[in-house]
Design a protein around this motif. Structure first.
Motif, PDB file in Angstrom:
ATOM      1  N   GLY A  61      -8.513   5.443  -3.188  1.00  0.00           N
ATOM      2  CA  GLY A  61      -7.974   4.116  -3.470  1.00  0.00           C
ATOM      3  C   GLY A  61      -7.036   3.650  -2.380  1.00  0.00           C
ATOM      4  O   GLY A  61      -7.252   3.931  -1.203  1.00  0.00           O
ATOM      5  N   ILE A  62      -5.982   2.977  -2.786  1.00  0.00           N
ATOM      6  CA  ILE A  62      -5.091   2.312  -1.842  1.00  0.00           C
ATOM      7  C   ILE A  62      -4.318   3.313  -0.992  1.00  0.00           C
ATOM      8  O   ILE A  62      -3.966   4.409  -1.433  1.00  0.00           O
ATOM      9  N   GLU A  63      -4.074   2.917   0.250  1.00  0.00           N
ATOM     10  CA  GLU A  63      -3.244   3.704   1.153  1.00  0.00           C
ATOM     11  C   GLU A  63      -1.769   3.462   0.836  1.00  0.00           C
ATOM     12  O   GLU A  63      -1.408   2.490   0.164  1.00  0.00           O
ATOM     13  N   ALA A  64      -0.920   4.341   1.342  1.00  0.00           N
ATOM     14  CA  ALA A  64       0.526   4.162   1.172  1.00  0.00           C
ATOM     15  C   ALA A  64       1.017   3.172   2.228  1.00  0.00           C
ATOM     16  O   ALA A  64       1.561   3.546   3.268  1.00  0.00           O
ATOM     17  N   ASN A  65       0.795   1.899   1.954  1.00  0.00           N
ATOM     18  CA  ASN A  65       1.146   0.838   2.902  1.00  0.00           C
ATOM     19  C   ASN A  65       2.069  -0.178   2.235  1.00  0.00           C
ATOM     20  O   ASN A  65       2.605   0.051   1.152  1.00  0.00           O
ATOM     21  N   VAL A  66       2.255  -1.311   2.884  1.00  0.00           N
ATOM     22  CA  VAL A  66       3.162  -2.342   2.375  1.00  0.00           C
ATOM     23  C   VAL A  66       2.695  -2.853   1.008  1.00  0.00           C
ATOM     24  O   VAL A  66       3.497  -3.006   0.072  1.00  0.00           O
ATOM     25  N   ALA A  67       1.401  -3.117   0.870  1.00  0.00           N
ATOM     26  CA  ALA A  67       0.866  -3.616  -0.402  1.00  0.00           C
ATOM     27  C   ALA A  67       1.060  -2.581  -1.512  1.00  0.00           C
ATOM     28  O   ALA A  67       1.347  -2.933  -2.659  1.00  0.00           O
ATOM     29  N   PHE A  68       0.928  -1.316  -1.162  1.00  0.00           N
ATOM     30  CA  PHE A  68       1.110  -0.226  -2.119  1.00  0.00           C
ATOM     31  C   PHE A  68       2.478  -0.297  -2.779  1.00  0.00           C
ATOM     32  O   PHE A  68       2.611  -0.154  -4.005  1.00  0.00           O
ATOM     33  N   TYR A  69       3.506  -0.545  -1.992  1.00  0.00           N
ATOM     34  CA  TYR A  69       4.863  -0.607  -2.553  1.00  0.00           C
ATOM     35  C   TYR A  69       5.080  -1.886  -3.360  1.00  0.00           C
ATOM     36  O   TYR A  69       5.814  -1.886  -4.352  1.00  0.00           O
ATOM     37  N   GLY A  70       4.434  -2.961  -2.963  1.00  0.00           N
ATOM     38  CA  GLY A  70       4.521  -4.177  -3.764  1.00  0.00           C
ATOM     39  C   GLY A  70       3.897  -3.992  -5.132  1.00  0.00           C
ATOM     40  O   GLY A  70       4.476  -4.373  -6.155  1.00  0.00           O
ATOM     41  N   PHE A  71       2.723  -3.384  -5.150  1.00  0.00           N
ATOM     42  CA  PHE A  71       2.062  -3.107  -6.427  1.00  0.00           C
ATOM     43  C   PHE A  71       2.858  -2.086  -7.244  1.00  0.00           C
ATOM     44  O   PHE A  71       2.902  -2.162  -8.475  1.00  0.00           O
ATOM     45  N   GLY A  72       3.477  -1.127  -6.555  1.00  0.00           N
ATOM     46  CA  GLY A  72       4.290  -0.133  -7.263  1.00  0.00           C
ATOM     47  C   GLY A  72       5.451  -0.770  -8.004  1.00  0.00           C
ATOM     48  O   GLY A  72       5.766  -0.381  -9.142  1.00  0.00           O
ATOM     49  N   LEU A  73       6.084  -1.751  -7.384  1.00  0.00           N
ATOM     50  CA  LEU A  73       7.172  -2.467  -8.042  1.00  0.00           C
ATOM     51  C   LEU A  73       6.676  -3.211  -9.279  1.00  0.00           C
ATOM     52  O   LEU A  73       7.376  -3.300 -10.293  1.00  0.00           O
ATOM     53  N   ILE A  74       5.456  -3.746  -9.205  1.00  0.00           N
ATOM     54  CA  ILE A  74       4.878  -4.439 -10.356  1.00  0.00           C
ATOM     55  C   ILE A  74       4.594  -3.443 -11.487  1.00  0.00           C
ATOM     56  O   ILE A  74       4.825  -3.739 -12.668  1.00  0.00           O
ATOM     57  N   ILE A  75       4.096  -2.252 -11.140  1.00  0.00           N
ATOM     58  CA  ILE A  75       3.857  -1.209 -12.140  1.00  0.00           C
ATOM     59  C   ILE A  75       5.166  -0.841 -12.833  1.00  0.00           C
ATOM     60  O   ILE A  75       5.238  -0.751 -14.063  1.00  0.00           O
ATOM     61  N   PHE A  76       6.212  -0.635 -12.047  1.00  0.00           N
ATOM     62  CA  PHE A  76       7.521  -0.315 -12.605  1.00  0.00           C
ATOM     63  C   PHE A  76       8.016  -1.425 -13.514  1.00  0.00           C
ATOM     64  O   PHE A  76       8.524  -1.184 -14.615  1.00  0.00           O
ATOM     65  N   ALA A  77       7.906  -2.673 -13.055  1.00  0.00           N
ATOM     66  CA  ALA A  77       8.408  -3.815 -13.827  1.00  0.00           C
ATOM     67  C   ALA A  77       7.705  -3.940 -15.167  1.00  0.00           C
ATOM     68  O   ALA A  77       8.343  -4.157 -16.203  1.00  0.00           O
ATOM     69  N   CYS A  78       6.392  -3.796 -15.133  1.00  0.00           N
ATOM     70  CA  CYS A  78       5.585  -3.885 -16.363  1.00  0.00           C
ATOM     71  C   CYS A  78       6.022  -2.829 -17.368  1.00  0.00           C
ATOM     72  O   CYS A  78       6.231  -3.120 -18.551  1.00  0.00           O
ATOM     73  N   PHE A  79       6.169  -1.604 -16.882  1.00  0.00           N
ATOM     74  CA  PHE A  79       6.565  -0.497 -17.754  1.00  0.00           C
ATOM     75  C   PHE A  79       7.973  -0.683 -18.300  1.00  0.00           C
ATOM     76  O   PHE A  79       8.216  -0.548 -19.501  1.00  0.00           O
TER      77      PHE A  79
END
Length: 214
Positions: free
Chosen positions: A109-127
């Protein structure tokens, strides 16, 4: 006050597994691994921590201290915030190291890049929003709150891992500098969503806890 609340949480009330799961950043070095699991492990760590809070009656103990109920909520909210920011900060050096160790793309799947951290913040926020606001309706039902929050967070994580396999969205998986600059709006959106969600999480959780009869 904030530093004292955080000090009390980390030194007195935190479960050791919270720190273990916060240190999962090096997982981005594993070839062929779903890197969004770094964020999912962070969610599990905070669940274990709040379960430990229930078993030790820490919420009840905290309300006996000279604290407002909103400050009791703030202490748990701070643990979420700090542990998640530490998860991200710890993983960043390993993301850079991965670029130097291997030029092969991640087949999962996704690489550990800039988009990865943006999506990670969304995962955290949702949870965070679902987990804490639901938990502070009773300050006791940790398991059901966790499951309610984990399902949408996991769905977002799975979508992130799948989306990069579509040719038109391949730029989301890139580690090339120019395309990572193209990913900056995703990081910005993720940060904005996280800030708004965390603000709403605290406000609603404090309101819910103010109505709980301990």
């Amino acid at each position: 006050m904030i530093s004292n609340l955080l000090y009390k949480e980390l030194r007195l009330a935190a479960h050791p597994n919270l720190f273990v799961f916060t240190l999962m950043g090096p997982l981005v070095l594993i070839p062929g691994y779903p890197y969004t699991m770094v964020f999912i492990f962070g969610l599990i760590g905070n669940f274990i921590n709040l379960m430990y809070t229930r078993e030790t009656n820490d919420i009840y103990y905290s309300t006996l201290l000279p604290l407002k109920r909103s400050e009791v909520v703030l202490s748990k909210w701070l643990v979420l915030l700090v542990s998640q920011m530490m998860t991200i900060l710890i993983s960043i050096p390993f993301a850079f190291l991965r670029l130097h160790l291997s030029s092969r793309p991640n087949p999962v799947g996704i690489e550990a890049n800039v988009a990865f951290y943006g999506f990670g913040l969304i995962i955290f926020a949702c949870f965070n929003f679902i987990f804490l606001t639901t938990y502070f309706q009773t300050a006791y039902k940790v398991g059901s709150s966790f499951l309610k929050a984990l399902v949408p967070a996991t769905i977002v994580a799975m979508l992130v891992e799948v989306l990069v396999h579509f040719p038109t969205l391949a730029w989301l998986d890139s580690v090339v500098f120019d395309q990572q600059m193209q990913q900056l709006p995703i990081l910005g959106a993720g940060l904005l969503i996280y800030i708004i969600a965390m603000w709403a999480t605290y406000k609603i959780s404090a309101r819910n806890f103010s109505q709980v009869n301990l």
